[in-house]
Enzyme design. Structure first.
Site, PDB file in Angstrom:
ATOM      1  N   ASP A 100      19.873  49.657  64.885  1.00 34.92           N
ATOM      2  CA  ASP A 100      19.700  49.315  66.297  1.00 34.92           C
ATOM      3  C   ASP A 100      19.595  50.541  67.201  1.00 34.92           C
ATOM      4  O   ASP A 100      19.461  50.394  68.423  1.00 34.92           O
ATOM      5  CB  ASP A 100      20.840  48.410  66.778  1.00 34.92           C
ATOM      6  CG  ASP A 100      22.209  49.083  66.737  1.00 34.92           C
ATOM      7  OD1 ASP A 100      22.316  50.216  66.214  1.00 34.92           O
ATOM      8  OD2 ASP A 100      23.180  48.470  67.219  1.00 34.92           O
ATOM      9  N   ARG A 103      32.976  69.324  50.775  1.00 33.53           N
ATOM     10  CA  ARG A 103      34.009  69.510  49.744  1.00 33.53           C
ATOM     11  C   ARG A 103      34.701  68.204  49.364  1.00 33.53           C
ATOM     12  O   ARG A 103      35.363  68.147  48.330  1.00 33.53           O
ATOM     13  CB  ARG A 103      35.048  70.542  50.212  1.00 33.53           C
ATOM     14  CG  ARG A 103      34.536  71.986  50.118  1.00 33.53           C
ATOM     15  CD  ARG A 103      35.645  72.994  50.355  1.00 33.53           C
ATOM     16  NE  ARG A 103      36.099  72.971  51.745  1.00 33.53           N
ATOM     17  CZ  ARG A 103      35.557  73.687  52.729  1.00 33.53           C
ATOM     18  NH1 ARG A 103      34.505  74.467  52.469  1.00 33.53           N
ATOM     19  NH2 ARG A 103      36.033  73.627  53.953  1.00 33.53           N
ATOM     20  N   LEU A 142      32.754  50.550  68.834  1.00 34.83           N
ATOM     21  CA  LEU A 142      31.618  49.653  68.658  1.00 34.83           C
ATOM     22  C   LEU A 142      32.100  48.336  68.053  1.00 34.83           C
ATOM     23  O   LEU A 142      32.894  48.329  67.095  1.00 34.83           O
ATOM     24  CB  LEU A 142      30.567  50.292  67.755  1.00 34.83           C
ATOM     25  CG  LEU A 142      29.698  51.385  68.405  1.00 34.83           C
ATOM     26  CD1 LEU A 142      28.909  52.137  67.338  1.00 34.83           C
ATOM     27  CD2 LEU A 142      28.754  50.785  69.437  1.00 34.83           C
ATOM     28  N   ALA A 143      31.626  47.228  68.601  1.00 35.81           N
ATOM     29  CA  ALA A 143      32.123  45.911  68.202  1.00 35.81           C
ATOM     30  C   ALA A 143      30.964  45.040  67.752  1.00 35.81           C
ATOM     31  O   ALA A 143      30.472  44.192  68.496  1.00 35.81           O
ATOM     32  CB  ALA A 143      32.875  45.259  69.364  1.00 35.81           C
ATOM     33  N   ASP A 159      24.984  42.502  61.868  1.00 35.54           N
ATOM     34  CA  ASP A 159      26.385  42.582  62.292  1.00 35.54           C
ATOM     35  C   ASP A 159      26.511  42.016  63.708  1.00 35.54           C
ATOM     36  O   ASP A 159      27.354  42.440  64.494  1.00 35.54           O
ATOM     37  CB  ASP A 159      26.903  44.021  62.219  1.00 35.54           C
ATOM     38  CG  ASP A 159      28.438  44.115  62.207  1.00 35.54           C
ATOM     39  OD1 ASP A 159      29.090  43.073  62.009  1.00 35.54           O
ATOM     40  OD2 ASP A 159      28.967  45.221  62.416  1.00 35.54           O
ATOM     41  N   HIS A 205      24.241  52.463  66.301  1.00 36.45           N
ATOM     42  CA  HIS A 205      25.226  52.646  65.234  1.00 36.45           C
ATOM     43  C   HIS A 205      24.930  53.846  64.341  1.00 36.45           C
ATOM     44  O   HIS A 205      25.858  54.509  63.873  1.00 36.45           O
ATOM     45  CB  HIS A 205      25.312  51.377  64.364  1.00 36.45           C
ATOM     46  CG  HIS A 205      26.092  50.272  64.985  1.00 36.45           C
ATOM     47  ND1 HIS A 205      25.580  49.469  65.984  1.00 36.45           N
ATOM     48  CD2 HIS A 205      27.355  49.825  64.750  1.00 36.45           C
ATOM     49  CE1 HIS A 205      26.496  48.572  66.339  1.00 36.45           C
ATOM     50  NE2 HIS A 205      27.575  48.763  65.605  1.00 36.45           N
ATOM     51  N   ALA A 246      32.565  52.991  60.167  1.00 38.02           N
ATOM     52  CA  ALA A 246      33.888  52.556  59.741  1.00 38.02           C
ATOM     53  C   ALA A 246      34.163  52.885  58.272  1.00 38.02           C
ATOM     54  O   ALA A 246      34.645  52.058  57.508  1.00 38.02           O
ATOM     55  CB  ALA A 246      34.077  51.063  59.990  1.00 38.02           C
ATOM     56  N   GLU A 277      34.771  39.579  55.695  1.00 40.73           N
ATOM     57  CA  GLU A 277      34.961  40.981  56.056  1.00 40.73           C
ATOM     58  C   GLU A 277      36.419  41.147  56.476  1.00 40.73           C
ATOM     59  O   GLU A 277      36.795  40.808  57.587  1.00 40.73           O
ATOM     60  CB  GLU A 277      34.012  41.389  57.183  1.00 40.73           C
ATOM     61  CG  GLU A 277      34.063  42.890  57.460  1.00 40.73           C
ATOM     62  CD  GLU A 277      33.154  43.322  58.589  1.00 40.73           C
ATOM     63  OE1 GLU A 277      32.849  44.523  58.652  1.00 40.73           O
ATOM     64  OE2 GLU A 277      32.747  42.474  59.398  1.00 40.73           O
TER      65      GLU A 277
END
Length: 390
Positions: free
Chosen positions: A255, A234, A315-316, A281, A258, A227, A136
């Site tokens: 969860d 449009r 968010l991590a 994740d 997210h 992300a 990633e």
């Protein structure tokens, strides 16, 4: 020779549910599946172990294609002890196979992880089986950095990928990149030609950018909705392309933090039956309590089970497990157990082109199985026919 017979189970297969079914495991594979009425005990060795499922669900083991760590360990550390810790923790939560997922980091750091994971996979793996690596980044967009370090992001370096592919053949199974950046389309075509999943993520790609990328070989989207450029009526953006193009499969982090359940329902409707994958994740905090942690070199604070960068609050990753994701899909999103199982097992196997051996309960497939009671609590786990011990 090792044999096991599981009786009285609600077996989820690709063809539907077998009520009161029997599964016969032999030497790590599924030897046969029958209804209880059709089962002949003479098919198994008289000394074979027998387990009475007592009406619990028997599901194929979960396959997590996007997971960074768990129980205090991070794949970027990549020592044998770290890999054991992560694979053991997630196996105890129903994951029987996974991709070791890297972060945006330096060439040297990623190179070291690839070497360590490659060595680990050459020996018998005692817990969840590593199927390869999901890279990633670092070829993603700083505009949608999320919990990745924007200082280390750069355009695709095809020479790096070529070198890694030569030194570690077939190790990298998936690469996440931003399709709009310079050199991305050439890289996507290169990945496609080598059977590596090209995925979009951490991207500001327009609808048109994604269409061009799919034409070049892009086939997947990581943590859909998160992300990436959102849907606008449009300019459908990345999300609009993922939702409407049947050539793209999409992950989701189920969860409750997210993605809203209604948005997941939309994803279910647009990606049924084969295009939706459950992922965790998960970061190193998964399985532990609130506190301070590290994700790929960045400080993370976990509060009430939600992981965010200490600086900035993005968010991590998550503290999710696959069994929790399945429960959320059934209880909050409203899908059936059979559908949730497909999203957690069958579809990941299809993404990785492993459906001949993984992802469903069928004769001749690897005996990766989960026994889950009617309350969706995980009771027992078998990997290659061997029960995981607590």
């Amino acid at each position: 020779m090792s044999e096991l017979v599981i009786t009285g189970a609600r077996i989820v297969t690709e063809q539907g549910v077998i009520e009161q079914g029997v599964v016969h495991l032999k030497d790590g594979v599924i030897a046969s599946i029958q209804s209880s009425s059709a089962w002949n005990p003479g098919m198994a060795d008289p000394a074979a172990e027998t387990v009475d499922a007592r009406g619990s669900w028997l599901l194929p083991g979960f396959i997590d294609v996007h997971v960074h760590g768990g129980y205090g360990a991070d794949f970027m550390e990549a020592s044998p002890e770290t890999l054991d810790t992560i694979t053991r923790f997630h196996a105890k939560n129903g994951t029987t196979a996974m991709l070791a997922t890297t972060m945006t980091q330096t060439h040297e750091a990623i190179d070291r992880v690839l070497g360590e994971v490659s060595r680990y996979m050459q020996e018998p793996m005692p817990y969840a089986q590593l199927l390869g690596v999901h890279m990633e980044g670092p070829f993603i967009s700083p505009k949608w950095a999320g919990a990745q370090d924007p200082k280390l992001m750069l355009p695709p370096q095809l020479s790096w990928l070529q070198d890694w592919h030569e030194r570690f053949p077939q190790l990298v199974k998936q690469l996440t990149l931003a399709p709009e950046v310079e050199g991305a389309l050439e890289t996507i075509a290169w990945l496609r030609d080598r059977g590596i999943v090209a995925a979009c993520g951490h991207t500001d790609a327009s609808y048109a950018d994604i269409q061009s990328a799919v034409d070049a070989g892009l086939s997947h989207a990581v943590h859909t909705f998160n992300a990436m450029k959102p849907l606008h009526h449009r300019e459908p953006g990345t999300v609009g392309a993922v939702l409407t193009d049947d050539r793209i499969s999409g992950e989701v982090i189920a969860d409750g933090h997210h993605v809203h359940p209604a948005a997941i329902r939309l994803l279910v409707k647009t990606k049924q039956p084969d295009g939706l994958l459950l992922i965790t994740d998960a970061m190193s905090a998964a399985g532990l309590g609130d506190g301070q942690y590290d994700l790929g070199g960045q400080a993370v604070t976990v509060q009430s089970g939600v992981a965010r960068l200490t600086e900035g609050g993005a968010l991590a990753g998550s503290t999710l497990t696959m069994i929790d994701a399945l429960r959320f899909m059934v209880r909050e999103v409203g899908v059936s157990v059979e559908e949730a199982s497909r999203f957690a097992s069958g579809n990941p196997a299809r993404l990785l082109q492993l459906q001949a051996s993984h992802g469903s309960i069928a004769q001749g497939k690897q005996a990766d199985l989960l026994l889950i009671n009617p309350e969706l609590e995980l009771e027992r786990v078998w990997i290659r026919g061997k029960e995981l011990q607590a």
